[in-house]
Structure formats: structure tokens, C-alpha cells
Design a protein around this motif. Structure first.
Motif, PDB file in Angstrom:
ATOM      1  N   CYS A 173     -26.153  22.570  -2.784  1.00  0.00           N
ATOM      2  CA  CYS A 173     -24.826  22.673  -4.170  1.00  0.00           C
ATOM      3  C   CYS A 173     -25.454  20.993  -4.085  1.00  0.00           C
ATOM      4  O   CYS A 173     -25.942  20.343  -3.000  1.00  0.00           O
ATOM      5  N   LYS A 174     -24.645  20.788  -4.950  1.00  0.00           N
ATOM      6  CA  LYS A 174     -24.950  18.902  -4.957  1.00  0.00           C
ATOM      7  C   LYS A 174     -23.970  18.404  -4.727  1.00  0.00           C
ATOM      8  O   LYS A 174     -22.449  18.927  -4.196  1.00  0.00           O
ATOM      9  N   VAL A 175     -24.047  17.442  -3.705  1.00  0.00           N
ATOM     10  CA  VAL A 175     -23.012  17.030  -2.475  1.00  0.00           C
ATOM     11  C   VAL A 175     -23.452  15.971  -2.374  1.00  0.00           C
ATOM     12  O   VAL A 175     -24.570  14.939  -2.852  1.00  0.00           O
ATOM     13  N   ARG A 176     -22.088  14.449  -1.802  1.00  0.00           N
ATOM     14  CA  ARG A 176     -21.899  13.397  -1.849  1.00  0.00           C
ATOM     15  C   ARG A 176     -21.241  13.312  -1.074  1.00  0.00           C
ATOM     16  O   ARG A 176     -20.330  13.530  -0.802  1.00  0.00           O
ATOM     17  N   SER A 177     -21.239  11.595  -0.125  1.00  0.00           N
ATOM     18  CA  SER A 177     -20.203  11.877   0.173  1.00  0.00           C
ATOM     19  C   SER A 177     -20.095   9.892   0.149  1.00  0.00           C
ATOM     20  O   SER A 177     -21.115   9.287  -0.385  1.00  0.00           O
ATOM     21  N   PHE A 178     -19.166   9.113   0.621  1.00  0.00           N
ATOM     22  CA  PHE A 178     -19.091   7.854   0.381  1.00  0.00           C
ATOM     23  C   PHE A 178     -17.580   7.707   1.681  1.00  0.00           C
ATOM     24  O   PHE A 178     -16.852   8.457   1.626  1.00  0.00           O
ATOM     25  N   GLU A 179     -17.458   6.360   2.168  1.00  0.00           N
ATOM     26  CA  GLU A 179     -16.850   5.420   3.028  1.00  0.00           C
ATOM     27  C   GLU A 179     -15.173   4.660   1.504  1.00  0.00           C
ATOM     28  O   GLU A 179     -16.111   3.945   0.781  1.00  0.00           O
ATOM     29  N   LEU A 180     -13.912   4.806   2.051  1.00  0.00           N
ATOM     30  CA  LEU A 180     -13.306   4.320   1.518  1.00  0.00           C
ATOM     31  C   LEU A 180     -13.420   2.490   1.516  1.00  0.00           C
ATOM     32  O   LEU A 180     -13.774   1.486   1.206  1.00  0.00           O
ATOM     33  N   SER A 181     -13.629   2.906   2.807  1.00  0.00           N
ATOM     34  CA  SER A 181     -13.772   1.258   3.486  1.00  0.00           C
ATOM     35  C   SER A 181     -13.255   0.142   3.615  1.00  0.00           C
ATOM     36  O   SER A 181     -12.160   0.283   3.293  1.00  0.00           O
ATOM     37  N   LEU A 182     -13.292  -0.698   3.529  1.00  0.00           N
ATOM     38  CA  LEU A 182     -12.888  -2.044   3.166  1.00  0.00           C
ATOM     39  C   LEU A 182     -11.225  -2.019   2.319  1.00  0.00           C
ATOM     40  O   LEU A 182     -10.379  -2.080   2.265  1.00  0.00           O
ATOM     41  N   PRO A 183     -11.508  -1.609   1.136  1.00  0.00           N
ATOM     42  CA  PRO A 183     -10.741  -1.109   0.013  1.00  0.00           C
ATOM     43  C   PRO A 183      -8.856  -0.158   0.727  1.00  0.00           C
ATOM     44  O   PRO A 183      -7.941  -1.072   0.489  1.00  0.00           O
ATOM     45  N   GLN A 184      -9.480  -0.066   1.608  1.00  0.00           N
ATOM     46  CA  GLN A 184      -8.140   0.787   2.206  1.00  0.00           C
ATOM     47  C   GLN A 184      -7.066   0.091   2.546  1.00  0.00           C
ATOM     48  O   GLN A 184      -6.274  -0.490   3.237  1.00  0.00           O
ATOM     49  N   ARG A 185      -7.862  -1.529   3.379  1.00  0.00           N
ATOM     50  CA  ARG A 185      -6.968  -2.098   4.224  1.00  0.00           C
ATOM     51  C   ARG A 185      -6.469  -3.614   3.016  1.00  0.00           C
ATOM     52  O   ARG A 185      -6.284  -4.311   3.239  1.00  0.00           O
ATOM     53  N   CYS A 186      -7.641  -3.802   2.095  1.00  0.00           N
ATOM     54  CA  CYS A 186      -6.910  -4.777   1.317  1.00  0.00           C
ATOM     55  C   CYS A 186      -6.834  -5.040  -0.197  1.00  0.00           C
ATOM     56  O   CYS A 186      -6.658  -5.695  -0.991  1.00  0.00           O
ATOM     57  N   ALA A 187      -6.622  -3.535  -0.602  1.00  0.00           N
ATOM     58  CA  ALA A 187      -6.307  -3.712  -1.823  1.00  0.00           C
ATOM     59  C   ALA A 187      -5.178  -3.832  -2.699  1.00  0.00           C
ATOM     60  O   ALA A 187      -4.049  -3.008  -2.366  1.00  0.00           O
ATOM     61  N   ALA A 188      -4.557  -5.166  -2.359  1.00  0.00           N
ATOM     62  CA  ALA A 188      -3.434  -5.249  -2.529  1.00  0.00           C
ATOM     63  C   ALA A 188      -2.244  -4.970  -4.193  1.00  0.00           C
ATOM     64  O   ALA A 188      -1.328  -4.974  -3.958  1.00  0.00           O
ATOM     65  N   HIS A 189      -3.383  -4.983  -4.768  1.00  0.00           N
ATOM     66  CA  HIS A 189      -3.092  -4.529  -6.724  1.00  0.00           C
ATOM     67  C   HIS A 189      -2.435  -2.895  -5.965  1.00  0.00           C
ATOM     68  O   HIS A 189      -1.591  -2.545  -6.871  1.00  0.00           O
ATOM     69  N   LEU A 190      -2.768  -2.747  -5.116  1.00  0.00           N
ATOM     70  CA  LEU A 190      -1.915  -0.943  -5.093  1.00  0.00           C
ATOM     71  C   LEU A 190      -0.978  -1.034  -3.957  1.00  0.00           C
ATOM     72  O   LEU A 190      -0.270  -0.028  -3.634  1.00  0.00           O
ATOM     73  N   ALA A 191      -0.305  -1.945  -3.467  1.00  0.00           N
ATOM     74  CA  ALA A 191       0.644  -2.085  -2.916  1.00  0.00           C
ATOM     75  C   ALA A 191       1.900  -1.394  -2.233  1.00  0.00           C
ATOM     76  O   ALA A 191       2.065  -1.257  -4.124  1.00  0.00           O
ATOM     77  N   SER A 192       2.641  -0.303  -1.894  1.00  0.00           N
ATOM     78  CA  SER A 192       4.062   0.437  -2.144  1.00  0.00           C
ATOM     79  C   SER A 192       4.546  -0.922  -1.658  1.00  0.00           C
ATOM     80  O   SER A 192       4.557  -1.436  -1.069  1.00  0.00           O
ATOM     81  N   GLU A 193       5.663  -0.591  -2.306  1.00  0.00           N
ATOM     82  CA  GLU A 193       7.340  -1.347  -2.385  1.00  0.00           C
ATOM     83  C   GLU A 193       7.837  -1.305  -1.579  1.00  0.00           C
ATOM     84  O   GLU A 193       7.924  -2.089  -0.461  1.00  0.00           O
ATOM     85  N   THR A 194       7.622   0.320  -1.144  1.00  0.00           N
ATOM     86  CA  THR A 194       8.517   0.237  -0.015  1.00  0.00           C
ATOM     87  C   THR A 194       7.759  -0.519   1.463  1.00  0.00           C
ATOM     88  O   THR A 194       8.861  -1.031   1.938  1.00  0.00           O
ATOM     89  N   ASP A 195       6.826  -0.086   1.321  1.00  0.00           N
ATOM     90  CA  ASP A 195       5.728  -0.993   2.572  1.00  0.00           C
ATOM     91  C   ASP A 195       6.031  -2.514   2.390  1.00  0.00           C
ATOM     92  O   ASP A 195       6.451  -3.497   3.470  1.00  0.00           O
ATOM     93  N   LEU A 196       5.972  -2.878   1.107  1.00  0.00           N
ATOM     94  CA  LEU A 196       5.955  -4.124   1.082  1.00  0.00           C
ATOM     95  C   LEU A 196       7.945  -5.129   1.408  1.00  0.00           C
ATOM     96  O   LEU A 196       8.146  -5.846   2.044  1.00  0.00           O
ATOM     97  N   CYS A 197       8.639  -4.525   1.248  1.00  0.00           N
ATOM     98  CA  CYS A 197       9.950  -4.161   1.994  1.00  0.00           C
ATOM     99  C   CYS A 197      10.446  -4.259   3.407  1.00  0.00           C
ATOM    100  O   CYS A 197      11.449  -5.187   3.544  1.00  0.00           O
TER     101      CYS A 197
END
Lengths: 290, 290
Positions: A173-197
Motif C-alpha cells: 500500500c501507499k506508505v511514507r515515513s519521516f522524522e519529527l527531528s529538530l523541531p521537537q526540541r526547538c519549536a518554541a512557539h508551541l511551548a507548554s505553559e506548565t513546562d515554562l512555569c
């Protein structure tokens, strides 16, 4: 934390007044003796939000297809476990989740996909980069070894690409794969408020402890309640924390080894809660550069 | 738009009152006869925000390293060109940008990296998945062909992995590559307000035109000003639009073929502006499922 332990032990032997207190931070969440680590909640939120969008995207197609998303975590599957949150929160989630804590077999994977295809045609599979065979060999190992074949071609892909190829050959069947890679650790625009506090709280608590004369300690989080979510800051000696890797415990992984239990969801879900307003300029988040 | 053209031509030959008006949408932005297409501005914003975060992440390291980010766009480099926005807006941006509109050579790439390393140690390179050699062969072609070698191993990687391997062999420095992949087209939490407004406007204008009796037309955007940004909705016959691919024009790409000109920035930058407040529940954006 190893450095904190060594430095504070050394300082006890010399005539120099300095205190060393560890303040934890790692998106991997694999540090012992703390409920979780600053950075993890925001990275988990990035994983959860991104997976919820990918699942939504895939859900509009009717053709059988498999999307494999490779998530950071070589030895501990905390971030990959966060891929379970969209399903738990909205009811629309990924189909299968594989962590390095459980051995991965292609037989089981094949069975899991067959079962999942009975429910709907478009499957989303979340895997840790560190999934490995029952013999302990990384699934992406051959691909990542850099070993060249007779023609000098090298294998560059990770576990996701290996699974992609396997699905293509097995299901056609149709299949694709990819890595979330660097944005996992640097996507500051999506920070968790709980985490920041909590990050700020642990930072100031660590400094406060040092000012009070403590040394060789780590400022840690101790969860006192899930509902409502409450964590207390505690000081813990760094000695035994230093080189231990905290893995996802058995009770957070389902028996089949392809999903997260309600106990795991109860642990993870408070950590991604809350959003902090991001300031944008001309369409991009403003980064404070110091 | 091809379907709109065929359907409306057919309907003129039969006794059936139906009007067909095309409403464009593609994140690829490669449709002719409209300034841009709904979807592109939001995808471009995702690319720009993500690259700005990756550049920030990489900037904190001092060890020489190259990060290659592969962006959607097989024949037209619009999304990859958006990688130029962080540098233009904040002054901190990617180092090199390669689009399918210009032939890619490893000699030139080597020279470009050497020059860039003189400025700082951590380089970020944005490439279109569709970059190709002067002979028109995709850089990722061998990797993507699925051809097996003597051992049955297949090549799964794309252009990014090919460049990763080349940098490793040529410069011997730390290097990684990854694809932005699916999130480019589904990261709804990062939508451009400009894009959302124009999508609604084109939709309602298309319906309005049909109600007024128009058929065989497309609701298109015509830019009337960059400063301030202004676009008008116009109706255009779909006949000649149908199968043309609109590429990034020469004047938007610098002479060296490794960056975007001020004219390109002037075109792109208004399209990512504005953010719409996203409603979250338990840490995840709420998706409206109809």
C-alpha cells in the motif's frame, strides 16, 4: 548531574566556598529522581499537536496508507509515548505506538497493522528512533551504520525508513515515513505553559537552595496529585541520579506493546497543558537572543 | 482547474443549467494566473517559523555542522523560497537556499558551503525536494528509485539524505538532514491570518460568481500593491490556467542560485502575516471535524 556530583564532592575537599546545585532540563525526560524534566512538557506538546494534525490530514483519504512518524528517544520512549495524547484527548489519534522499552518484531508489527486496517484505511504509526529487536539490535542500525555495499552506496535511513520499506513490501500500500527531528526540541512557539512555569520554578528554587548553603543537590519535581495536577519542588542528592536512565515504566505501556495505558495518559497529559501567548513580528515569533 | 475547464465546456453542449467556477487551493503555489493560492501562505508561514526555530537552535553550538532541511516542491520552489523569510525579517536566517528552478551542482554547493563557513560554524541549508542536476536528473532520484542493489537493499532517502552524505564525505563535519514533510500542509495551529481571510474571500467570490451566472472561470487574486499589501479578487477564464505550472520567476532568485532576492521577499512576506487565535482543549488545538 554527574558534573554536579563530582564538583560538589571535590569542593568538600578544598578550602573554597562554592555550592553546586543541579537544575534539570532535557526534552528526553529520562532523568532519575524527578517526576519529569523541564523541556519535556513542551517537546511532548509539539509531538502531540503535530501528531493530531497529521492524523487529521491522513483521515481525509480513503486509500489504504501507512504513515510512520519517527520520534526522538534512543533509550527511553517518553516523547513517543506523548503521541498517545491526541487519541486520549480528542478521540482521534495515532493507531500504533512503539517504544524502545519493548522489543520490536516485524511479525507483531504485521499483525498490528492487519488489525488496525480493519478499523480504518489510513494508519498513523509513531515509533521511537531507538526501537530494537528482541536481540537488542536497533531496527535502524543497518541503515544508520554508514556501512557501504559493494557499490559504495551507504545506508542513511533510520528506523522509520526501514519500517516504510517493510510496509511497502508486505502490504503493497501507499506508505511514507519521516522524522519529527529538530523541531521537537526547538519549536518554541508551541511551548507548554506548565513546562515554562516549572522551568522557572526549578531554576529559582535551585538558586535559592544554593544561597541557603545547599550543595550536591538537584532541584526536582515530585508529583503530589494528577487530578488536579500538582507538583512540589524538592531537593534530592545528585549522587544516585547522575548516570541512571529513567525509562517509561511497564505500567504505562499496554500489554500488546503498541500503545499507552490510562496510567501513562494520566502521567503525560498535565504536562502539555496551557499555552503562552507568543509575540509575532511580521508573521514570525520574536526570539529573545541574549 | 482542468476539470473546471472540461466540465464547463461540456455543460455548454448540453441542456443542463449548471455553472462551474474554480476556487484555487494548493500549498505548492504553482497555479498560473493568480498572484498566489490559498494554503500557500499558511504553509509558507510554517516553513518560515520552523526554519527560524531551527536556525536559533543551531546558532547556540560552536562545532562546525551542517543541517539540511528538505522542503516540499517537486517542480516549483515556492515553499523552499519561504525559508528566506526568517533572515529577511529577523536578520537570523538560513545560509543557503536551493530551488528546482536552478540546476544544482555539487561543485557549486561545495563552494557555497566553504564561503558560508567563513561567516559562522553552524550552517542551515534549505532545499526543495525537487532540486536536480544540470541534466535534469533529480538529486534524490537514485535514492528514491527503490532500485535494489546486489544484496536487495533499497535506497529510500531523498535529496536531503544525498546532500547529508556528500557533506559528511567532503567536509567531515557534523551533518544531519530531515524533511519538513506532512506538517507543512497540515500545521493548522500556525495558519497565516492573511491566508485564512483570502481563502474565505475566494470561496465566497467563486460562489457569488456562479450565482451571477458565470461559468468556466476561476476566482483569482491580483496583487495591486506590496506596501501596503493589497490583493483584489478577479475572475479569470480557466482554459489557459488548467495545466500550466507557475515556477518561481528568475527575478526572485539571486544570481548565485543560492538565495532569494529582495523582490522575492517583497512577494512572499505579506503572505505569512497575521495569526488567528487558536482554541486549545487540554493542551491540544481543537479541530473542527465536519
Amino acid at each position: 548531574m554527574d558534573t554536579v556530583a563530582k564538583l560538589s564532592a571535590y569542593l568538600e575537599t578544598v578550602d573554597y566556598e562554592m555550592r553546586v546545585v543541579g537544575i534539570p532540563k532535557t526534552i528526553d525526560n529520562d532523568l532519575a529522581d524527578t517526576d519529569h524534566t523541564p523541556g519535556f512538557g513542551s517537546a511532548a506538546k509539539y509531538v502531540a499537536v503535530t501528531l493530531s494534525e497529521i492524523v487529521r490530514d491522513c483521515a481525509v483519504y480513503r486509500v489504504p496508507a501507512v504513515t510512520v512518524v519517527e520520534i526522538m528517544g534512543r533509550d527511553a520512549g517518553w516523547l513517543t509515548a506523548s503521541a498517545a495524547l491526541p487519541g486520549a484527548i480528542s478521540g482521534e489519534g495515532v493507531d500504533l505506538i512503539y517504544l524502545p522499552e519493548r522489543p520490536f518484531t516485524f511479525e507483531r508489527f504485521t499483525e498490528d497493522l492487519r488489525e488496525a486496517f480493519k478499523r480504518h484505511p489510513n494508519l498513523v504509526v509513531a515509533i521511537s528512533e531507538g526501537i530494537r529487536s528482541p536481540e537488542g539490535r536497533y531496527i535502524g542500525e543497518g541503515a544508520q551504520s554508514g556501512a557501504a555495499d559493494a557499490f559504495g552506496h551507504k545506508y542513511l535511513a533510520g528506523a522509520g525508513k526501514v519500517l516504510e520499506q517493510f510496509v511497502k513490501e508486505t502490504f503493497g500500500c501507499k506508505v511514507r515515513s519521516f522524522e519529527l527531528s529538530l523541531p521537537q526540541r526547538c519549536a518554541a512557539h508551541l511551548a507548554s505553559e506548565t513546562d515554562l512555569c516549572e522551568a522557572a520554578l526549578l531554576g529559582s528554587s535551585g538558586v535559592g537552595a544554593a544561597v541557603e548553603g545547599k550543595s550536591g543537590m538537584m532541584a526536582a519535581l515530585e508529583r503530589t496529585s494528577d487530578h488536579p495536577y500538582q507538583c512540589a519542588v524538592v531537593l534530592r542528592p545528585v549522587g544516585k541520579i547522575a548516570n541512571a536512565i529513567r525509562k517509561v515504566p511497564d505500567e504505562y505501556i499496554n500489554v500488546a506493546g503498541n500503545g499507552i495505558t490510562p496510567a501513562g495518559i494520566a502521567y503525560l497529559s498535565p504536562l502539555i497543558r496551557g499555552e503562552r501567548a507568543v509575540e509575532y513580528k511580521d508573521g514570525l515569533p520574536i526570539h529573545v537572543i541574549i
